[in-house]
Design a protein around this motif. Structure first.
Motif, PDB file in Angstrom:
ATOM      1  N   LYS A   1     -32.983  10.061 -36.163  1.00 57.00           N
ATOM      2  CA  LYS A   1     -32.389   8.938 -36.751  1.00 57.00           C
ATOM      3  C   LYS A   1     -31.441   9.083 -37.739  1.00 57.00           C
ATOM      4  CE  LYS A   1     -36.354   6.204 -35.114  1.00 57.00           C
ATOM      5  NZ  LYS A   1     -37.657   5.393 -35.610  1.00 57.00           N
TER       6      LYS A   1
ATOM      7  N   LYS B   1     -46.840  -1.328 -31.252  1.00 53.72           N
ATOM      8  CA  LYS B   1     -46.190  -2.237 -32.041  1.00 53.72           C
ATOM      9  C   LYS B   1     -46.610  -2.505 -33.454  1.00 53.72           C
ATOM     10  CE  LYS B   1     -44.430  -5.172 -28.104  1.00 53.72           C
ATOM     11  NZ  LYS B   1     -44.482  -6.466 -27.495  1.00 53.72           N
TER      12      LYS B   1
ATOM     13  N   ASN C   1     -32.159  -1.114 -36.878  1.00 54.27           N
ATOM     14  CA  ASN C   1     -32.315   0.202 -36.362  1.00 54.27           C
ATOM     15  C   ASN C   1     -30.904   0.769 -36.332  1.00 54.27           C
ATOM     16  OD1 ASN C   1     -30.761  -0.729 -34.132  1.00 54.27           O
ATOM     17  ND2 ASN C   1     -32.444  -1.720 -33.286  1.00 54.27           N
TER      18      ASN C   1
ATOM     19  N   TRP D   1     -39.053  -5.889 -34.025  1.00 59.88           N
ATOM     20  CA  TRP D   1     -38.820  -4.565 -33.967  1.00 59.88           C
ATOM     21  C   TRP D   1     -38.844  -4.181 -32.309  1.00 59.88           C
ATOM     22  CZ3 TRP D   1     -42.057  -5.970 -37.751  1.00 59.88           C
ATOM     23  CH2 TRP D   1     -41.575  -6.403 -38.888  1.00 59.88           C
TER      24      TRP D   1
ATOM     25  N   SER E   1     -34.814  -5.890 -40.446  1.00 54.88           N
ATOM     26  CA  SER E   1     -35.288  -5.497 -39.204  1.00 54.88           C
ATOM     27  C   SER E   1     -34.090  -4.499 -38.657  1.00 54.88           C
ATOM     28  CB  SER E   1     -35.461  -6.731 -38.257  1.00 54.88           C
ATOM     29  OG  SER E   1     -36.524  -7.325 -39.099  1.00 54.88           O
TER      30      SER E   1
ATOM     31  N   LYS F   1     -44.527   0.858 -26.472  1.00 51.59           N
ATOM     32  CA  LYS F   1     -44.380   0.944 -27.943  1.00 51.59           C
ATOM     33  C   LYS F   1     -45.852   0.668 -28.370  1.00 51.59           C
ATOM     34  CE  LYS F   1     -40.389   1.911 -29.373  1.00 51.59           C
ATOM     35  NZ  LYS F   1     -40.105   3.202 -30.090  1.00 51.59           N
TER      36      LYS F   1
ATOM     37  N   THR G   1     -39.108  -0.580 -41.461  1.00 51.96           N
ATOM     38  CA  THR G   1     -40.324  -0.537 -40.320  1.00 51.96           C
ATOM     39  C   THR G   1     -39.890   0.364 -39.146  1.00 51.96           C
ATOM     40  OG1 THR G   1     -41.076  -2.848 -40.926  1.00 51.96           O
ATOM     41  CG2 THR G   1     -41.783  -1.552 -38.814  1.00 51.96           C
ATOM     42  N   PHE G   2     -38.564   0.453 -38.808  1.00 45.98           N
ATOM     43  CA  PHE G   2     -37.980   1.321 -37.804  1.00 45.98           C
ATOM     44  C   PHE G   2     -38.113   2.950 -38.115  1.00 45.98           C
ATOM     45  CE2 PHE G   2     -34.109   3.532 -36.312  1.00 45.98           C
ATOM     46  CZ  PHE G   2     -34.202   3.395 -34.797  1.00 45.98           C
TER      47      PHE G   2
ATOM     48  N   ASP H   1     -42.674   3.499 -36.037  1.00 44.40           N
ATOM     49  CA  ASP H   1     -42.107   3.317 -34.853  1.00 44.40           C
ATOM     50  C   ASP H   1     -42.711   4.477 -34.083  1.00 44.40           C
ATOM     51  OD1 ASP H   1     -40.274   3.394 -32.823  1.00 44.40           O
ATOM     52  OD2 ASP H   1     -38.873   4.521 -33.518  1.00 44.40           O
TER      53      ASP H   1
ATOM     54  N   VAL I   1     -33.412   0.750 -44.468  1.00 42.98           N
ATOM     55  CA  VAL I   1     -34.009   0.637 -43.168  1.00 42.98           C
ATOM     56  C   VAL I   1     -35.573   0.851 -43.329  1.00 42.98           C
ATOM     57  CG1 VAL I   1     -33.925   1.721 -40.700  1.00 42.98           C
ATOM     58  CG2 VAL I   1     -32.086   1.784 -42.229  1.00 42.98           C
TER      59      VAL I   1
END
Length: 445
Positions: free
Chosen positions: A163, A389, A348, A445, A346, A387, A372-373, A377, A370
């Motif tokens: 990422k 979650k 990505n 997400w 939120s 996922k 929670t992504f 994840d 950035v």
């Protein structure tokens, strides 16, 4: 200090977001005797704790009273956060959380082993302000330690590396904002390692600017990132019961505490961004003393506006594309150069690229927080296509100075607080309810 084995829970006062410390510094200066309350909301109510998770959480919260600032941590703050006053650092050095008297956890609507979590926090604002981040992080950790077990840490550093690689190659300025809803400390640490490795390997054009987590910034040689949260404006509005001037007062107190260009990214959506911009164009009006009689009107005319002395704005709710247009119209209408927009809602990788393009087309410098992504994840071990979650949980100020505290953000799903006060303030401010097509707070997400 964490041991060689990965620690559980929260073990440092600095294992929090920078904006909690900056706000505590400002609260100590301006509101040291104000009493407040906080309330917890689970926006994913179908994701419940079991009894074992709740008991673990209670134990971890009780242990928060044992945490104090170390000499090393104090030295880090003094060197890398020069905006903190010595009065504040002296206060923090002797500071202790008191969860036994300030935090109440309840397990409600129990159905066998399962129940709904309720958290209430009450006490002096300057003391209780540091609970939000550890309580949220611990709640998330409890859920994924005892409820959803179909996941592992394997590959988290590499995933963060990929990422970071993409964001850097795409020209994004970005930081980690993931403390509140992380899966656990180990995940967060591995994510930071992956991002740093990407930053070392990729020579731009983007940049890893830091992390909101002060402890991990210290451990990994990064800059701690953050300015202010909704709580600041919510508290001032409740204390004064004056929502028409709350944004202006919040900006002025902040400027008086830290000065021009310091911690200068302003959060705009506590009572709707249009209302904020009305305050943002007003003069700073910090009194200048001289031997001559003080001429308030003349001094006000000589003062820059808040928009001129703050270095940028932060978008945290509503449609980011519409936000950019609104901000662009504001800066152009007031003849001001466009500065930074920090996006923090939120995100990505793809959304960062999308918002980057829109912001730059309108003349802004985009940056991205950035969360929670990066730090929550995961896919299920049993089915990599599914996922695991994250929880969507928040803790918000619910009272300050005995008055209800509310937030009416740029999309209705993120509003918080007493319903009657929300309605009253919407009427007072001429607030227009907004939705965001295709987006709900139950599935972000």
């Amino acid at each position: 200090m964490p041991s060689a084995s990965t620690p559980e829970g929260v073990f440092s006062l600095l294992d929090t977001d920078l904006y909690k410390l900056t706000m505590q510094c400002a609260v100590l200066k301006f509101f040291p005797s104000v009493e407040v309350e906080y309330a917890f909301t689970n926006r994913t109510p179908h994701m419940r704790l079991n009894r074992t998770a709740f008991e673990w959480l209670k134990d971890q919260v009780a242990r928060l009273e044992n945490i104090s600032l170390s000499i090393r941590e104090l030295s880090f703050l003094r060197k890398h956060c020069p905006f903190f006053t010595e009065d504040y650092l002296d206060y923090l050095r002797n500071f202790r959380l008191q969860p036994g008297t300030q935090v109440k956890l309840e397990f409600r609507n129990v159905d066998g082993e399962w129940g709904d979590l309720d958290i209430k926090v009450a006490g002096l604002w300057v003391e209780t302000i540091l609970y939000e981040i550890p309580l949220l992080a611990l709640t998330s950790e409890a859920y994924f330690k005892f409820v959803d077990l179909d996941w592992s840490h394997e590959g988290q550093e590499e995933l963060a590396y990929q990422k970071g690689n993409a964001l850097l190659k795409g020209g994004c300025m970005f930081s980690d904002f993931g403390t509140r809803r992380r899966r656990d400390f180990q995940t967060h640490d591995e994510v930071i390692k992956g991002l740093i490795r990407a930053s070392d390997d990729i020579a731009g054009p983007g940049k890893l600017t830091g992390t909101s987590n002060v402890y991990l910034a210290m451990e990994h040689g990064l800059s701690p990132i953050g300015t202010v949260a909704h709580e600041w404006y919510m508290g001032i509005a409740a204390i004064t019961d004056n929502y028409q001037t709350a944004n202006e007062q919040g900006l002025r107190f902040w400027y008086q505490c830290f000065g021009k260009g310091v911690l200068g990214v302003a959060l705009t959506d506590t009572f709707g961004t249009p209302n904020f911009f009305e305050a943002f164009k007003k003069p700073v009006q910090v009194r200048r003393r001289s031997s001559a009689a003080y001429d308030a009107a003349k001094d006000a005319a000589a003062q820059p506006s808040f928009a001129e002395v703050f270095t940028g704005i932060r978008q945290d709710s509503g449609d980011p594309k519409e936000y950019v247009k609104l901000a662009s119209n504001f800066y152009e209408a007031n003849g001001l150069p466009k500065k930074t927009i920090v996006f923090s809602d939120s995100l990505n990788v793809d959304l960062c690229f999308e918002y980057k393009q829109v912001a730059e087309e309108h003349g802004f410098t985009p940056s991205f927080g950035v969360g929670t992504f990066l730090t929550n994840d995961f896919s299920h071990k049993s089915d990599a296509a599914t996922k695991s979650k994250p929880l969507n949980i928040v803790i918000k100020l619910s009272k300050a100075g005995g008055q209800p505290a509310i937030k009416i953000s740029d999309n209705a799903g993120k509003n918080t607080g007493e319903a009657s006060t929300v309605r009253r303030v919407k009427d007072q401010l001429g607030y227009s309810e907004r939705g965001w097509e295709g987006v709900t707070e139950q599935s972000r997400w």
